[in-house]
Design a protein around this motif. Structure first.
Motif, PDB file in Angstrom:
ATOM      1  N   VAL A 149      39.834  67.261  99.258  1.00  0.00           N
ATOM      2  CA  VAL A 149      39.848  67.860 100.593  1.00  0.00           C
ATOM      3  C   VAL A 149      41.030  68.813 100.735  1.00  0.00           C
ATOM      4  O   VAL A 149      40.903  69.917 101.280  1.00  0.00           O
ATOM      5  N   GLY A 150      42.193  68.416 100.243  1.00  0.00           N
ATOM      6  CA  GLY A 150      43.354  69.294 100.311  1.00  0.00           C
ATOM      7  C   GLY A 150      43.169  70.570  99.517  1.00  0.00           C
ATOM      8  O   GLY A 150      43.559  71.662  99.959  1.00  0.00           O
ATOM      9  N   ILE A 151      42.566  70.468  98.331  1.00  0.00           N
ATOM     10  CA  ILE A 151      42.322  71.643  97.497  1.00  0.00           C
ATOM     11  C   ILE A 151      41.353  72.599  98.181  1.00  0.00           C
ATOM     12  O   ILE A 151      41.556  73.823  98.210  1.00  0.00           O
ATOM     13  N   VAL A 152      40.271  72.047  98.748  1.00  0.00           N
ATOM     14  CA  VAL A 152      39.282  72.883  99.431  1.00  0.00           C
ATOM     15  C   VAL A 152      39.898  73.541 100.664  1.00  0.00           C
ATOM     16  O   VAL A 152      39.631  74.713 100.972  1.00  0.00           O
ATOM     17  N   ALA A 153      40.738  72.799 101.398  1.00  0.00           N
ATOM     18  CA  ALA A 153      41.390  73.367 102.577  1.00  0.00           C
ATOM     19  C   ALA A 153      42.291  74.542 102.188  1.00  0.00           C
ATOM     20  O   ALA A 153      42.321  75.576 102.870  1.00  0.00           O
ATOM     21  N   LEU A 154      43.033  74.407 101.094  1.00  0.00           N
ATOM     22  CA  LEU A 154      43.891  75.496 100.633  1.00  0.00           C
ATOM     23  C   LEU A 154      43.059  76.719 100.251  1.00  0.00           C
ATOM     24  O   LEU A 154      43.400  77.861 100.613  1.00  0.00           O
ATOM     25  N   VAL A 454      45.956  64.303 101.308  1.00  0.00           N
ATOM     26  CA  VAL A 454      45.385  65.615 101.631  1.00  0.00           C
ATOM     27  C   VAL A 454      46.497  66.651 101.786  1.00  0.00           C
ATOM     28  O   VAL A 454      46.435  67.751 101.225  1.00  0.00           O
ATOM     29  N   ALA A 455      47.533  66.291 102.567  1.00  0.00           N
ATOM     30  CA  ALA A 455      48.642  67.216 102.795  1.00  0.00           C
ATOM     31  C   ALA A 455      49.402  67.512 101.511  1.00  0.00           C
ATOM     32  O   ALA A 455      49.827  68.653 101.264  1.00  0.00           O
ATOM     33  N   THR A 456      49.581  66.506 100.663  1.00  0.00           N
ATOM     34  CA  THR A 456      50.291  66.706  99.399  1.00  0.00           C
ATOM     35  C   THR A 456      49.541  67.674  98.501  1.00  0.00           C
ATOM     36  O   THR A 456      50.142  68.569  97.883  1.00  0.00           O
ATOM     37  N   SER A 457      48.237  67.510  98.430  1.00  0.00           N
ATOM     38  CA  SER A 457      47.418  68.411  97.619  1.00  0.00           C
ATOM     39  C   SER A 457      47.476  69.838  98.156  1.00  0.00           C
ATOM     40  O   SER A 457      47.602  70.803  97.392  1.00  0.00           O
ATOM     41  N   PHE A 458      47.407  69.972  99.482  1.00  0.00           N
ATOM     42  CA  PHE A 458      47.424  71.297 100.099  1.00  0.00           C
ATOM     43  C   PHE A 458      48.777  71.990  99.902  1.00  0.00           C
ATOM     44  O   PHE A 458      48.851  73.127  99.421  1.00  0.00           O
ATOM     45  N   MET A 462      49.826  75.285  97.607  1.00  0.00           N
ATOM     46  CA  MET A 462      50.249  76.502  98.286  1.00  0.00           C
ATOM     47  C   MET A 462      51.676  76.907  97.931  1.00  0.00           C
ATOM     48  O   MET A 462      51.944  78.086  97.639  1.00  0.00           O
ATOM     49  N   HIS A 463      52.597  75.971  97.938  1.00  0.00           N
ATOM     50  CA  HIS A 463      54.012  76.322  97.821  1.00  0.00           C
ATOM     51  C   HIS A 463      54.630  75.970  96.466  1.00  0.00           C
ATOM     52  O   HIS A 463      55.684  76.501  96.114  1.00  0.00           O
ATOM     53  N   TYR A 464      54.002  75.060  95.728  1.00  0.00           N
ATOM     54  CA  TYR A 464      54.585  74.636  94.455  1.00  0.00           C
ATOM     55  C   TYR A 464      53.678  74.935  93.264  1.00  0.00           C
ATOM     56  O   TYR A 464      53.934  74.459  92.160  1.00  0.00           O
ATOM     57  N   LYS A 465      52.605  75.700  93.518  1.00  0.00           N
ATOM     58  CA  LYS A 465      51.688  76.141  92.456  1.00  0.00           C
ATOM     59  C   LYS A 465      51.132  74.972  91.652  1.00  0.00           C
ATOM     60  O   LYS A 465      50.964  75.066  90.423  1.00  0.00           O
ATOM     61  N   LEU A 466      50.859  73.871  92.328  1.00  0.00           N
ATOM     62  CA  LEU A 466      50.272  72.712  91.659  1.00  0.00           C
ATOM     63  C   LEU A 466      48.822  73.021  91.316  1.00  0.00           C
ATOM     64  O   LEU A 466      48.012  73.281  92.211  1.00  0.00           O
ATOM     65  N   PRO A 467      48.446  73.006  90.039  1.00  0.00           N
ATOM     66  CA  PRO A 467      47.062  73.344  89.679  1.00  0.00           C
ATOM     67  C   PRO A 467      46.095  72.265  90.155  1.00  0.00           C
ATOM     68  O   PRO A 467      46.473  71.085  90.285  1.00  0.00           O
TER      69      PRO A 467
END
Length: 488
Positions: A149-154, A454-458, A462-467
């Motif tokens: 969900v976090g990835i899709v939101a981003l 969800v927030a961690t994934s987003f 967004m800010h730490y370029k986590l793949p």
């Protein structure tokens, strides 16, 4: 001497392009070159169609340079306006335009088959497990869903930054996302997409202003406003002339690469024939579905998948409720196996439509059709309609794409489709939690920890370029941590 230096420089540049996977030709054989540029996508494209579109933009526009932003946005709107798997159609069309139809079809299989085979293997495993999973398994699946969900939101936020070009498109994105949350029906999403296209068409073509002028043409304006009206008319003419001039310059200065891509497409007559043949095939399959229903499980499965692949607009997230109706309601697959597979397949890379492969393998268990036959039947049934339609439309696209009305409509279709991505985020959030008591899927808001994932994934993306693969793995680990703290 200068000529020799120039030749040496050209050879060095060509050599660098041949060695580096940037957008240059790696092999003179188109199939090998396609594999060099596409082989990895089916293994690393986590997060569903929304993330795929953003990844394709970074790859084919920014890195390879096969398309510019305008052409990509047009194709995005086109893929959303057609039924079927959105990101799969996009990858297919881009490769067809760059290499031709043979390599485009090969790129489709390179993209979809790896996780289709994995989905079939997953079905084999799920078919052997007990009715209830252990607690850690449910926690792990809920963590996977939360990270997804976090990835899709981003990806939705990133897509909206490209879709929003003015106040009108911002309004369409907002209305598309909010209206999509309020109601859910098969006809509803296509209507929202069509309304978005209609809004930008009316705005860009100034249909309201033209209609008003036509109605008030017989009424002369007041004398004191003559100068203002003349100035306004002159300004509008200048603006229209400037737009036409820019458009004509873009068409005349069309890059050779784009001209070469268009030369590889079908003619508009062949495109019409391809589209007509599809609608004939659809009518035949639906007629046989009504006449021979419940006589052969494999054919019933193919007909249901063919219908789903034809009437689904909006890609992977929209296919979930429809497949539940066509597979779970007839009793072919249990609700638990449906949601269990959904949680795992969403964490797979590649197209979300591979979920149909998982369901097809389970649907034929206990019948005369082997599971691999059911998986292949579902694969063809769900993917063929969208790819068939995309192939036919490519034939007529080069003839209609330059029309101002078509470009205006696609701008609104693009914005409305991005708005529906936010709807998909909401719906995935509402079915992401699983445990022994909530086998039909519950809201991730049941516990703040899932919202934290969800927030961690987003934020990580967004800010730490986590793949995305790392975000998925992190979500699974955080799900197990929750179980160790709360349930153990």
């Amino acid at each position: 001497m200068s000529t020799r230096l120039a030749r040496m420089r050209d050879l060095v540049i060509r050599g660098r392009k041949a060695l580096l996977p940037d957008g240059g030709t790696i092999s003179k054989i188109p199939l090998l070159d396609m594999l060099a540029h596409n082989w990895h996508l089916g293994f690393i494209s986590f997060g569903g169609p929304t993330v795929h579109f953003q990844m394709f933009r970074e790859l084919f526009v920014e890195k390879y340079g096969w398309l510019d932003d305008t052409a990509y946005d047009e194709l995005f709107g086109l893929c959303q306006a057609l039924s079927g798997p959105g990101s799969t159609k996009m990858l297919y069309i881009i490769n067809v335009m760059h290499y031709g139809f043979d390599c485009g079809v090969a790129a489709f299989f390179v993209w979809s088959l790896p996780m289709a085979i994995a989905s079939w293997g997953l079905a084999m495993g799920v078919g052997q497990i007990q009715d209830e999973l252990p607690g850690p398994a449910y926690a792990l699946l809920s963590g996977l869903n939360s990270a997804t969900v976090g990835i899709v939101a981003l990806a939705a936020v990133q897509l909206s930054q490209k879709a929003i070009t003015d106040r009108l498109t911002r309004t369409i994105v907002f209305l598309g996302g909010t209206a999509g949350m309020l109601y859910n029906a098969l006809w509803y999403f296509p209507v929202l997409i069509a309304v978005g296209g209609l809004m930008t068409t009316i705005s860009d073509l100034r249909l309201v202003q033209r209609s008003w002028r036509a109605l008030s043409r017989d009424q002369p304006p007041p004398r004191q406003a003559d100068d203002d009206i003349n100035l306004e008319t002159l300004e509008q003419r200048r603006e229209a002339s400037s737009v036409r001039h820019r458009t004509s310059r873009q068409d005349e200065a069309q890059p050779p690469q784009e001209q070469q891509s268009q030369s590889k497409l079908l003619s508009w007559k062949t495109g019409v024939i391809v589209l007509t043949s599809f609608f004939v095939s659809f009518a035949i399959v639906m007629a046989c579905r009504g006449i021979y229903s419940d006589r052969n499980r494999a054919f019933d499965l193919f007909a249901n998948m063919y219908l789903a692949g034809t009437i689904i607009f909006g890609g992977g997230p929209v296919v979930i409720p429809l497949l539940r109706e066509y597979i779970v309601t007839p009793g072919w697959v249990s609700s638990r196996d449906f949601l269990l597979g959904l949680a795992i397949v969403q964490a797979f890379p590649g197209p979300n439509f591979n979920f149909a492969v998982y369901l097809g393998a389970l649907a034929v268990q206990g019948s005369s059709t082997p599971t691999i036959g059911g998986a292949a039947t579902a694969f063809l049934g769900i993917f063929v309609p969208g790819m068939w339609l995309a192939t036919g439309l490519l034939g007529i696209w080069s003839s209609v794409r330059k029309a101002h009305a078509v470009r205006a409509a696609l701008r609104g279709v693009h914005a409305a489709a991005v708005g529906l991505v936010f709807t998909a985020v909401y719906r995935l959030f509402e079915i992401g939690y699983l445990d022994a008591e909530v086998r039909n899927g519950g809201s991730l808001s049941r516990d703040p920890w899932w919202v934290v994932i969800v927030a961690t994934s987003f934020v990580g993306g967004m800010h730490y370029k986590l793949p995305p693969p790392a975000a998925i793995l992190l979500g699974a680990v955080m799900g197990l941590i929750w179980y160790a703290v709360v349930r153990a």
